[in-house]
Design a protein around this motif. Structure first.
Motif, PDB file in Angstrom:
ATOM      1  N   PRO A   1       0.799  -1.220   0.000  1.00 16.94           N
ATOM      2  CA  PRO A   1       0.000   0.000   0.000  1.00 16.94           C
ATOM      3  C   PRO A   1       0.835   1.276   0.000  1.00 16.94           C
ATOM      4  O   PRO A   1       0.304   2.372   0.176  1.00 16.94           O
ATOM      5  CB  PRO A   1      -0.807  -0.120   1.308  1.00 16.94           C
ATOM      6  N   THR A   2       2.135   1.164  -0.225  1.00 18.91           N
ATOM      7  CA  THR A   2       3.067   2.291  -0.127  1.00 18.91           C
ATOM      8  C   THR A   2       2.800   3.349  -1.180  1.00 18.91           C
ATOM      9  O   THR A   2       2.639   3.045  -2.367  1.00 18.91           O
ATOM     10  CB  THR A   2       4.515   1.784  -0.286  1.00 18.91           C
ATOM     11  N   VAL A   3       2.764   4.603  -0.758  1.00 22.71           N
ATOM     12  CA  VAL A   3       2.687   5.755  -1.648  1.00 22.71           C
ATOM     13  C   VAL A   3       3.822   6.707  -1.281  1.00 22.71           C
ATOM     14  O   VAL A   3       4.482   6.542  -0.260  1.00 22.71           O
ATOM     15  CB  VAL A   3       1.325   6.473  -1.546  1.00 22.71           C
ATOM     16  N   ARG A   4       4.041   7.697  -2.122  1.00 21.22           N
ATOM     17  CA  ARG A   4       5.096   8.675  -1.867  1.00 21.22           C
ATOM     18  C   ARG A   4       4.520  10.000  -1.369  1.00 21.22           C
ATOM     19  O   ARG A   4       3.452  10.435  -1.813  1.00 21.22           O
ATOM     20  CB  ARG A   4       5.914   8.931  -3.147  1.00 21.22           C
ATOM     21  N   LEU A   5       5.260  10.633  -0.466  1.00 17.22           N
ATOM     22  CA  LEU A   5       4.880  11.953   0.024  1.00 17.22           C
ATOM     23  C   LEU A   5       4.747  12.936  -1.147  1.00 17.22           C
ATOM     24  O   LEU A   5       5.480  12.828  -2.124  1.00 17.22           O
ATOM     25  CB  LEU A   5       5.937  12.471   1.002  1.00 17.22           C
ATOM     26  N   PRO A   6       3.756  13.834  -1.070  1.00 18.19           N
ATOM     27  CA  PRO A   6       2.964  14.184   0.107  1.00 18.19           C
ATOM     28  C   PRO A   6       1.767  13.286   0.394  1.00 18.19           C
ATOM     29  O   PRO A   6       1.031  13.546   1.343  1.00 18.19           O
ATOM     30  CB  PRO A   6       2.503  15.601  -0.209  1.00 18.19           C
ATOM     31  N   LEU A   7       1.532  12.247  -0.405  1.00 20.95           N
ATOM     32  CA  LEU A   7       0.515  11.260  -0.033  1.00 20.95           C
ATOM     33  C   LEU A   7       1.057  10.401   1.091  1.00 20.95           C
ATOM     34  O   LEU A   7       2.264  10.183   1.194  1.00 20.95           O
ATOM     35  CB  LEU A   7       0.156  10.378  -1.230  1.00 20.95           C
ATOM     36  N   VAL A   8       0.162   9.908   1.933  1.00 17.12           N
ATOM     37  CA  VAL A   8       0.541   8.980   2.988  1.00 17.12           C
ATOM     38  C   VAL A   8      -0.321   7.733   2.877  1.00 17.12           C
ATOM     39  O   VAL A   8      -1.430   7.768   2.347  1.00 17.12           O
ATOM     40  CB  VAL A   8       0.411   9.600   4.396  1.00 17.12           C
ATOM     41  N   GLU A   9       0.209   6.640   3.384  1.00 20.39           N
ATOM     42  CA  GLU A   9      -0.471   5.351   3.291  1.00 20.39           C
ATOM     43  C   GLU A   9      -1.851   5.403   3.938  1.00 20.39           C
ATOM     44  O   GLU A   9      -2.080   6.149   4.895  1.00 20.39           O
ATOM     45  CB  GLU A   9       0.390   4.279   3.959  1.00 20.39           C
ATOM     46  N   ALA A  10      -2.755   4.597   3.429  1.00 25.78           N
ATOM     47  CA  ALA A  10      -4.123   4.553   3.935  1.00 25.78           C
ATOM     48  C   ALA A  10      -4.166   4.278   5.427  1.00 25.78           C
ATOM     49  O   ALA A  10      -3.378   3.493   5.951  1.00 25.78           O
ATOM     50  CB  ALA A  10      -4.915   3.474   3.188  1.00 25.78           C
ATOM     51  N   SER A  11      -5.093   4.938   6.090  1.00 23.46           N
ATOM     52  CA  SER A  11      -5.285   4.722   7.520  1.00 23.46           C
ATOM     53  C   SER A  11      -5.835   3.325   7.767  1.00 23.46           C
ATOM     54  O   SER A  11      -6.392   2.680   6.874  1.00 23.46           O
ATOM     55  CB  SER A  11      -6.255   5.757   8.076  1.00 23.46           C
ATOM     56  N   GLU A  12      -5.694   2.867   9.006  1.00 22.89           N
ATOM     57  CA  GLU A  12      -6.253   1.561   9.363  1.00 22.89           C
ATOM     58  C   GLU A  12      -7.765   1.563   9.178  1.00 22.89           C
ATOM     59  O   GLU A  12      -8.355   0.560   8.761  1.00 22.89           O
ATOM     60  CB  GLU A  12      -5.894   1.208  10.807  1.00 22.89           C
ATOM     61  N   ALA A  13      -8.402   2.692   9.474  1.00 17.89           N
ATOM     62  CA  ALA A  13      -9.858   2.786   9.301  1.00 17.89           C
ATOM     63  C   ALA A  13     -10.245   2.585   7.839  1.00 17.89           C
ATOM     64  O   ALA A  13     -11.221   1.883   7.532  1.00 17.89           O
ATOM     65  CB  ALA A  13     -10.350   4.145   9.794  1.00 17.89           C
ATOM     66  N   LEU A  14      -9.467   3.172   6.919  1.00 16.12           N
ATOM     67  CA  LEU A  14      -9.771   2.999   5.502  1.00 16.12           C
ATOM     68  C   LEU A  14      -9.514   1.564   5.063  1.00 16.12           C
ATOM     69  O   LEU A  14     -10.307   0.991   4.301  1.00 16.12           O
ATOM     70  CB  LEU A  14      -8.943   3.965   4.663  1.00 16.12           C
ATOM     71  N   HIS A  15      -8.437   0.953   5.538  1.00 18.79           N
ATOM     72  CA  HIS A  15      -8.186  -0.460   5.231  1.00 18.79           C
ATOM     73  C   HIS A  15      -9.391  -1.310   5.629  1.00 18.79           C
ATOM     74  O   HIS A  15      -9.816  -2.205   4.881  1.00 18.79           O
ATOM     75  CB  HIS A  15      -6.939  -0.960   5.970  1.00 18.79           C
ATOM     76  N   GLN A  16      -9.951  -1.055   6.789  1.00 11.10           N
ATOM     77  CA  GLN A  16     -11.075  -1.850   7.282  1.00 11.10           C
ATOM     78  C   GLN A  16     -12.337  -1.612   6.458  1.00 11.10           C
ATOM     79  O   GLN A  16     -13.104  -2.541   6.182  1.00 11.10           O
ATOM     80  CB  GLN A  16     -11.327  -1.537   8.759  1.00 11.10           C
ATOM     81  N   LYS A  17     -12.569  -0.370   6.054  1.00 10.96           N
ATOM     82  CA  LYS A  17     -13.734  -0.072   5.211  1.00 10.96           C
ATOM     83  C   LYS A  17     -13.632  -0.801   3.867  1.00 10.96           C
ATOM     84  O   LYS A  17     -14.621  -1.347   3.367  1.00 10.96           O
ATOM     85  CB  LYS A  17     -13.827   1.434   4.971  1.00 10.96           C
ATOM     86  N   ILE A  18     -12.445  -0.796   3.309  1.00 14.43           N
ATOM     87  CA  ILE A  18     -12.236  -1.482   2.027  1.00 14.43           C
ATOM     88  C   ILE A  18     -12.443  -2.982   2.192  1.00 14.43           C
ATOM     89  O   ILE A  18     -13.123  -3.622   1.367  1.00 14.43           O
ATOM     90  CB  ILE A  18     -10.835  -1.150   1.484  1.00 14.43           C
ATOM     91  N   LYS A  19     -11.895  -3.531   3.254  1.00 14.13           N
ATOM     92  CA  LYS A  19     -12.056  -4.960   3.512  1.00 14.13           C
ATOM     93  C   LYS A  19     -13.531  -5.340   3.661  1.00 14.13           C
ATOM     94  O   LYS A  19     -13.991  -6.380   3.151  1.00 14.13           O
ATOM     95  CB  LYS A  19     -11.282  -5.351   4.752  1.00 14.13           C
ATOM     96  N   ALA A  20     -14.295  -4.488   4.309  1.00 18.57           N
ATOM     97  CA  ALA A  20     -15.707  -4.778   4.580  1.00 18.57           C
ATOM     98  C   ALA A  20     -16.580  -4.680   3.341  1.00 18.57           C
ATOM     99  O   ALA A  20     -17.674  -5.254   3.299  1.00 18.57           O
ATOM    100  CB  ALA A  20     -16.236  -3.842   5.651  1.00 18.57           C
ATOM    101  N   THR A  21     -16.115  -3.950   2.317  1.00 20.41           N
ATOM    102  CA  THR A  21     -16.928  -3.771   1.112  1.00 20.41           C
ATOM    103  C   THR A  21     -16.335  -4.502  -0.097  1.00 20.41           C
ATOM    104  O   THR A  21     -16.752  -4.244  -1.232  1.00 20.41           O
ATOM    105  CB  THR A  21     -17.076  -2.273   0.775  1.00 20.41           C
ATOM    106  N   MET A  22     -15.403  -5.401   0.129  1.00 17.35           N
ATOM    107  CA  MET A  22     -14.787  -6.144  -0.973  1.00 17.35           C
ATOM    108  C   MET A  22     -15.878  -6.945  -1.723  1.00 17.35           C
ATOM    109  O   MET A  22     -16.650  -7.682  -1.109  1.00 17.35           O
ATOM    110  CB  MET A  22     -13.747  -7.111  -0.432  1.00 17.35           C
ATOM    111  N   PRO A  23     -15.954  -6.798  -3.033  1.00 17.15           N
ATOM    112  CA  PRO A  23     -16.964  -7.559  -3.796  1.00 17.15           C
ATOM    113  C   PRO A  23     -16.776  -9.067  -3.617  1.00 17.15           C
ATOM    114  O   PRO A  23     -15.650  -9.563  -3.632  1.00 17.15           O
ATOM    115  CB  PRO A  23     -16.699  -7.142  -5.241  1.00 17.15           C
ATOM    116  N   LYS A  24     -17.896  -9.771  -3.447  1.00 15.64           N
ATOM    117  CA  LYS A  24     -17.815 -11.216  -3.220  1.00 15.64           C
ATOM    118  C   LYS A  24     -17.271 -11.931  -4.450  1.00 15.64           C
ATOM    119  O   LYS A  24     -16.603 -12.958  -4.340  1.00 15.64           O
ATOM    120  CB  LYS A  24     -19.193 -11.767  -2.854  1.00 15.64           C
ATOM    121  N   ALA A  25     -17.517 -11.378  -5.634  1.00 21.21           N
ATOM    122  CA  ALA A  25     -17.050 -12.027  -6.864  1.00 21.21           C
ATOM    123  C   ALA A  25     -15.560 -11.855  -7.063  1.00 21.21           C
ATOM    124  O   ALA A  25     -14.980 -12.498  -7.900  1.00 21.21           O
ATOM    125  CB  ALA A  25     -17.791 -11.470  -8.062  1.00 21.21           C
TER     126      ALA A  25
END
Length: 295
Positions: A271-295
């Protein structure tokens, strides 16, 4: 417009640039992304060195090496679109002249940002680039990043240039899309710059999309686009519904932060990005995990 051999109908993938934990370009991960997207039925072309690739923070040498790597890892022989843009017209022209464009099908160039030129300035900018470019030019209108919108009148004026073949429009303006679709030359491509607007744009006369989510879900997404192009909007919508919940998280902490978090969960890259972007927060990781398409 003159007739073109390059076919931009369908799905183009705005490729990411994976990075290692040490912030260098992760070529093994890039190879996985190329294989993942390139072998998916329905992906028509790749876009290299766009915003999703974090082009503002890759060096000239890295850009050249990334382009060479993509060319060398393209067994499906997908057309390659290469991003060369900026707000200094002459510098863009010089960069085009210095870039090894062998094996590249077209250039995508973002509308000039920050100095906020008038519509006449935008027209003059693109005409100068198109006159100098040895390859066809795709315009990129993204007001959320550039601070200015290319109007329908401006896009249609530029569509008459023989070396400008398309616009990627992320204005989110349906009336503007309609004006372009109604009045554009027949061989000029109107391409969605927003994943969730792509099928609607096709319904009113657009030809496809340059997609962020297709990095992660190339099969689902390209099937939706092909269904829309076949006027099967019921199927297109059902496929797109699988991605609508996760789509917003791609931009919650800026693109490609969310996308790289998603692709890390798919074991495609870090998930590495370069500054001035910073890596996704843990909260965002969890939101993405929870909405992952079943297919």
């Amino acid at each position: 417009m003159t007739s073109q051999t390059l076919n931009l109908r369908g799905t183009g993938v705005a490729l990411i640039t994976p990075f290692t934990a040490e912030q260098t370009v992760d070529y093994p991960a890039l190879a996985r992304v190329l294989s993942h997207t390139g072998q998916a039925e329905g992906v028509e072309y790749w876009v290299v060195n766009g915003t999703t690739a974090e082009s503002p923070t890759t060096s000239a040498q890295e850009k050249a090496e990334i382009l060479a790597f993509v060319k060398a890892n393209n067994p499906q022989r997908l057309p390659i679109i290469y991003g060369i843009g900026g707000n200094h017209t002459q510098a863009v022209i010089e960069q085009i002249r210095k870039t090894d464009l062998h094996g590249v099908s077209a250039i995508m160039s973002v509308s000039p940002y920050y100095n906020k030129p008038s519509q006449q300035g935008i027209i003059a900018h693109y005409r100068a680039i198109a006159d100098a470019s040895p390859l066809p030019v795709i315009m990129y209108n993204v007001p959320g990043r550039t601070g200015s919108n290319m109007s329908a009148a401006t896009i249609l004026t530029l569509a008459e240039h023989p070396n400008i073949i398309a616009v990627k429009d992320a204005s989110a303006n349906i009336e503007q899309y309609l004006q372009i679709a109604k009045n554009k030359p027949k061989d000029f491509y109107l391409i969605s710059g927003d994943d969730m607007h792509a099928t609607a744009l096709i319904a009113i006369g657009g030809e496809g999309v340059i997609s962020v989510l297709a990095n992660a879900f190339p099969t689902i997404f390209s099937k939706a686009i092909r269904a829309a192009l076949a006027q099967d909007f019921g199927t297109a919508n059902e496929l797109l519904y699988q991605l609508i919940d996760i789509n917003g998280y791609m931009y919650e902490e800026s693109n490609p932060v969310g996308l790289k978090a998603l692709m890390a969960q798919l074991d495609l890259c870090r998930p590495t990005v370069r500054l001035p972007l910073v890596e996704a927060s843990e909260a965002l990781h969890q939101k993405i995990k929870a909405t992952m398409p079943k297919a």
